[in-house]
Design a protein around this motif. Structure first.
Motif, mmCIF file in Angstrom:
data_model
loop_
_atom_site.group_PDB
_atom_site.id
_atom_site.type_symbol
_atom_site.label_atom_id
_atom_site.label_comp_id
_atom_site.label_asym_id
_atom_site.label_seq_id
_atom_site.Cartn_x
_atom_site.Cartn_y
_atom_site.Cartn_z
ATOM 1 N N THR A 1 65.322 59.947 55.450
ATOM 2 C CA THR A 1 66.088 58.705 55.296
ATOM 3 C C THR A 1 65.115 57.540 55.177
ATOM 4 N N ASP B 1 65.061 54.967 57.115
ATOM 5 C CA ASP B 1 64.585 54.660 58.466
ATOM 6 C C ASP B 1 63.386 55.529 58.844
ATOM 7 N N ASP B 2 63.393 56.796 58.420
ATOM 8 C CA ASP B 2 62.267 57.692 58.692
ATOM 9 C C ASP B 2 60.996 57.170 58.029
ATOM 10 N N VAL C 1 60.333 54.072 57.063
ATOM 11 C CA VAL C 1 59.918 52.817 57.703
ATOM 12 C C VAL C 1 59.203 53.103 59.019
ATOM 13 N N LEU C 2 59.740 54.027 59.809
ATOM 14 C CA LEU C 2 59.134 54.353 61.098
ATOM 15 C C LEU C 2 57.747 54.956 60.924
ATOM 16 N N SER D 1 58.805 62.268 54.830
ATOM 17 C CA SER D 1 58.741 60.826 55.091
ATOM 18 C C SER D 1 57.334 60.413 55.500
#
Length: 277
Positions: free
Chosen positions: A61, A63-64, A66-67, A248
């Motif tokens: 995702t 979010d993955d 970005v993290l 990711s």
């Protein structure tokens, strides 16, 4: 039909990696129809495959990405602090050349490896951070405020390319990727040759500034900015096609590498322009 795009190829490969899915058994797994209990054995073999774990079945995702990107940048900033302190304590050459060369090898390893290697990526981030911190401290000692200018320039270029990509002004294509990769390899060879001349011959194309130095440096800024399109496309297509979450790391690493490259190109261009004042 499978895509020739390596991003999609990894996704197709993941679907066939031996974990239980809802896909039908492959032709290699089917037995002759006239064999006794062929269907029963095929289904039995299929269901005996190990079940995918939660980490293996979860899809990538935004979010993955970005993290992972943020965690890599955090390590890079720690390394930059080490580089800054090293230069302030009197160290120089060993904080610039050695970390940069080792980081380059680690970066190539992480990029071309079929296996996702977060440890190698973190090691790259730490060493590249030492190099970035050292070279930034050197430039800051010559030109007041240049680091802040380069950071703002990098953020502006990132935002501009993201807007251009999302609005469709610039889109990726096989031809676009091919041209960029050829230009990138050529620029890398040029950079290594220029570094060798600077170390052993005492001359560099950037020495003394001048129109040629500005032109070459500006080309590097444009090239690094365009490489952001490849990163954006990899992330978008990876999410759309359901790549496993481990990818990711590769997406975040590629984005970090491009942003660091862009920052260094902008830093050098500003130094050349201010040196000509």
């Amino acid at each position: 039909m499978e895509s020739k795009n390596p991003v999609f190829a990894r996704s197709n490969e993941w679907k066939r990696n031996g974990y239980a899915t809802f896909d039908a058994p492959s032709s290699a797994q089917r037995r002759p129809v006239d064999a006794p209990d062929a269907s029963a054995r095929t289904l039995e073999d299929w269901y005996q495959k190990p079940s995918a774990t939660a980490a293996q079945s979860r899809r990538m995702t935004l979010d993955d990405v970005v993290l992972r990107t943020a965690s890599l940048f955090a390590v890079l900033l720690v390394g930059a602090g080490v580089g800054y302190l090293g230069v302030r304590s009197g160290m120089g050459f060993e904080l610039v050349i050695v970390p940069a060369l080792v980081a380059m090898v680690l970066g190539i390893w992480a990029q071309v490896s079929k296996k996702v290697r977060p440890g190698v990526m973190f090691a790259y981030a730490a060493l590249e951070g030492v190099f970035v911190g050292a070279i930034s401290t050197f430039y800051a000692s010559l030109y007041n405020g240049i680091v802040q200018q380069a950071v703002l320039g990098t953020l502006a270029a990132f935002a501009g390319m993201l807007i251009a990509y999302k609005t469709g002004v610039i889109r990726n294509s096989p031809k676009f990727t091919k041209i960029l990769l050829i230009a990138g390899v050529g620029y890398l060879v040029f950079g290594l040759a220029n570094l060798a001349f600077a170390l052993f011959g005492g001359t560099s194309i950037y020495s003394g500034g001048g129109p040629l130095a500005v032109l070459v440096s500006a080309f590097g800024v444009v090239l690094a900015s365009l490489f952001l399109v490849l990163d954006f496309d990899y992330i978008e297509q990876g999410i759309k096609n359901g790549l496993p979450v481990r990818e990711s790391w590769r997406a975040g690493f590629g984005l970090m590498v491009t942003l660091v490259w862009l920052y260094l190109e902008i830093l050098r261009l500003i130094a050349i322009l201010r040196g000509n004042d």
